[in-house]
Design a protein around this motif. Structure first.
Motif, PDB file in Angstrom:
ATOM      1  N   SER A   1      -6.553  -0.923   5.713  1.00  0.00           N
ATOM      2  CA  SER A   1      -6.794   0.502   6.571  1.00  0.00           C
ATOM      3  C   SER A   1      -5.265   0.813   7.494  1.00  0.00           C
ATOM      4  O   SER A   1      -5.266   0.797   8.683  1.00  0.00           O
ATOM      5  N   ARG A   2      -4.489   0.864   6.174  1.00  0.00           N
ATOM      6  CA  ARG A   2      -2.883   1.105   6.725  1.00  0.00           C
ATOM      7  C   ARG A   2      -3.101   2.824   6.529  1.00  0.00           C
ATOM      8  O   ARG A   2      -2.873   3.246   5.417  1.00  0.00           O
ATOM      9  N   PRO A   3      -2.688   3.705   7.696  1.00  0.00           N
ATOM     10  CA  PRO A   3      -2.439   5.008   7.368  1.00  0.00           C
ATOM     11  C   PRO A   3      -1.064   5.107   6.473  1.00  0.00           C
ATOM     12  O   PRO A   3      -0.240   4.368   6.719  1.00  0.00           O
ATOM     13  N   ARG A   4      -1.316   6.199   5.357  1.00  0.00           N
ATOM     14  CA  ARG A   4      -0.045   6.347   4.745  1.00  0.00           C
ATOM     15  C   ARG A   4       1.055   7.025   5.539  1.00  0.00           C
ATOM     16  O   ARG A   4       0.906   7.561   6.538  1.00  0.00           O
TER      17      ARG A   4
ATOM     18  N   GLU B   1      -0.245   9.759   8.238  1.00  0.00           N
ATOM     19  CA  GLU B   1      -1.743   9.610   8.413  1.00  0.00           C
ATOM     20  C   GLU B   1      -1.985   9.037   9.640  1.00  0.00           C
ATOM     21  O   GLU B   1      -1.202   7.929  10.231  1.00  0.00           O
TER      22      GLU B   1
ATOM     23  N   ILE C   1      -5.120   6.974  11.923  1.00  0.00           N
ATOM     24  CA  ILE C   1      -6.330   6.271  11.749  1.00  0.00           C
ATOM     25  C   ILE C   1      -7.440   7.088  11.552  1.00  0.00           C
ATOM     26  O   ILE C   1      -8.424   6.769  10.821  1.00  0.00           O
TER      27      ILE C   1
ATOM     28  N   SER D   1      -1.807   3.611  -0.944  1.00  0.00           N
ATOM     29  CA  SER D   1      -3.459   3.494  -0.799  1.00  0.00           C
ATOM     30  C   SER D   1      -3.625   3.438   0.866  1.00  0.00           C
ATOM     31  O   SER D   1      -2.565   3.209   1.386  1.00  0.00           O
ATOM     32  N   ASN D   2      -4.736   3.071   1.229  1.00  0.00           N
ATOM     33  CA  ASN D   2      -5.114   2.655   2.788  1.00  0.00           C
ATOM     34  C   ASN D   2      -5.412   1.188   2.553  1.00  0.00           C
ATOM     35  O   ASN D   2      -6.332   0.923   3.775  1.00  0.00           O
TER      36      ASN D   2
ATOM     37  N   ASN E   1       0.693  -1.079   0.120  1.00  0.00           N
ATOM     38  CA  ASN E   1      -0.122  -0.046  -0.115  1.00  0.00           C
ATOM     39  C   ASN E   1       0.786   1.254  -0.088  1.00  0.00           C
ATOM     40  O   ASN E   1       0.609   2.393  -0.469  1.00  0.00           O
ATOM     41  N   ASP E   2       2.136   1.206   0.553  1.00  0.00           N
ATOM     42  CA  ASP E   2       3.284   2.227   0.459  1.00  0.00           C
ATOM     43  C   ASP E   2       3.693   2.390  -0.686  1.00  0.00           C
ATOM     44  O   ASP E   2       4.053   3.450  -1.315  1.00  0.00           O
TER      45      ASP E   2
ATOM     46  N   LEU F   1      -8.560   8.140   8.390  1.00  0.00           N
ATOM     47  CA  LEU F   1      -8.970   7.159   7.391  1.00  0.00           C
ATOM     48  C   LEU F   1     -10.543   7.028   7.842  1.00  0.00           C
ATOM     49  O   LEU F   1     -11.550   6.903   6.840  1.00  0.00           O
TER      50      LEU F   1
END
Ligand code: LLP
Length: 446
Positions: free
Chosen positions: A397-400, A418, A420, A393-394, A324-325, A423
């Motif tokens: 549900s991973r904060p960027r 980011e 949580i 992306s998230n 996602n990163d 989000l």
């Protein structure tokens, strides 16, 4: 172009700004271990000096010839980096209303913005007209007709270029090749000529440019130069017919050496090749839209080893960054060099470097020779400055990640990590009654 410039030995691509100093991976004098401690991981670090260095190399390569370098916002849209580029005189290549807002938010000049993309909406066209951008790169007849109508309605004259699809194959990953007729991009040359003739005299339009972009991560110049020659031939023919095509927009596409054995053409050779293919004179004002060659090598993604586990013959190094990163390895099978922040002397042995996401493709390297690693060690995933954070992306549900710019030996946070709460905030409850708008946010107190 002077003979000495032409015969000079091509330097390899701009060097990475990260190197070991007394065993510690550093950017100039600044140790990345300190950056990771201060800002946490995963964390993107960018050398601003390297980004501006690449921009200035482009600028200098054009010498006195009229040109505008439009940094491609999709490669890296961080506001602080865009602002620094704008202050250096950069223009910008955008593909959405959101990217336009980014440029305007940095104080970037609208009259240095080119707007590409196959699916511009009415709202995006109106916003760009209102801002007064330099150029719309139009990719179809219905888009051109809409642009004419919206410009007329706003009482403006829109400068446009048609993005010509020159049917030249780019030797790159199929997901990022764009120059063949079977790709959705651009307009085939004969149709483009017809459209220029048909719309060139429209009161609300000015046929100011011709453009092309055959793909990204291209390591040999010839396909780009072949496309240039084809497009220039068409532009000359149209100019002879009285169309005022002034700008030649050669897009982006120059690749970088991600793998140790790869070589990329130098910025200087690229620009000289383009100038030659365009006839050498001052016939056109050249526009370029580089993304990767400005940002990629200047950035690294710092990540911490969470666990090391052995399974059969495999060693898995599980890190706190994930696809996602940085999705490039999962999406394109892309190779990124991975360097431990502390250079050890242990023997190298194969390892898979993987993230915590529940997908097998969530892997930065497979069977890569890596030193002994343990929980808490920090790694730098190199060449991550382009299409890294901008594609994040998230998922799960991973904060960027946080983003940090390094300038003159100082590390500056340019995007906070980011939380949580960031989000959860936009999400809404289903209203109790079927009718009526949602009233409350699900995440109360956020
Ligand atoms: N201009 C246009 C119209 C483009 O479509 C692109 C990139 C550029 C300029 C900038 O190209 P560059 O100089 O960066 O090659 N996500 C992929 C790359 C997608 C490129 C899309 N278009 C990756 O991570 O490799």
């Amino acid at each position: 172009m002077s003979a000495s410039r032409r015969t000079r030995k091509a330097p390899v691509a701009p060097p990475r700004p990260f190197a070991y100093r007394t065993g510690s991976l550093s950017c100039g004098r600044l140790r990345l271990a300190g950056v990771a401690r201060r800002f946490g991981t995963p964390c993107y670090v960018y050398s601003l000096d390297a980004i501006l260095g690449a921009f200035r190399e482009y600028d200098a390569a054009f010498g006195a010839r009229e040109h505008l370098i439009c940094a491609s916002v999709k490669a890296n849209g961080n506001l602080a980096l865009l602002r620094a580029l704008a202050e250096d005189g950069s223009g910008f290549d955008i593909v959405s209303g959101g990217e336009l807002r980014r440029v305007l938010a940095t104080g970037g000049r609208a009259d240095r913005v080119v707007f590409s993309g196959v699916g511009k909406t009415v709202e995006e066209i109106d916003a760009a007209l209102e801002a007064g951008i330099l150029l719309f790169n139009v990719e179809s007849e219905p888009e051109l007709s809409l642009l004419a109508a919206r410009a007329q309605r706003a009482g403006k004259r829109a400068r446009f270029g048609l993005r010509v699809n020159p049917d030249v194959s780019a030797p790159t990953h199929p997901h990022i090749a764009t120059g063949l007729h079977r790709h959705k991009f651009g307009i085939e040359p004969r149709q483009a000529a017809t459209l220029y003739r048909r719309y060139g005299k429209h009161r609300a339009l000015e046929a100011a440019a011709i453009s092309f972009h055959i793909g990204s991560q291209i390591l040999t110049l010839e396909p780009i130069l072949e496309a240039t020659r084809k497009v220039v031939a068409l532009a000359r023919q149209l100019r002879r017919e009285g169309l005022p095509l002034r700008y030649l927009d050669a897009g982006g596409g120059l690749g970088i050496a991600y793998r140790p054995e790869q070589r990329s053409p130098s910025i200087q050779d690229y620009v000289e090749g383009l100038e030659q293919a365009a006839g050498g004179g001052q016939e056109f004002t050249m526009l370029l839209e580089p993304g990767r060659s400005l940002f990629a090598a200047a950035g690294a993604l710092l990540t911490r080893v969470l666990y090391v586990k052995h399974s059969g013959k495999k060693r898995f190094v599980i890190v706190d960054a994930a696809s996602n990163d940085l999705i490039r390895p999962a999406l394109y099978g892309a190779y990124h060099e991975i360097a431990p922040l502390r250079r050890g002397s242990s023997r190298l042995a194969p390892a898979d470097v993987v993230g915590p996401i529940c997908e097998t493709a969530d892997r930065f390297a497979e069977d890569r020779p890596m030193p002994k690693l343990q929980t808490g060690d920090i790694l730098a995933i190199l060449d991550a400055g382009a299409y890294g954070f901008s594609l994040a992306s998230n998922y799960n549900s991973r904060p960027r990640a946080a983003e940090v710019a390094i300038r003159g030996g100082r590390a500056i946070l340019v995007r906070r990590r980011e939380q949580i709460e960031d989000l959860l905030a936009p999400e809404l409850e289903i209203p109790a009654q079927a009718a009526g708008p949602p009233k409350a946010k699900l995440a109360r107190g956020v």
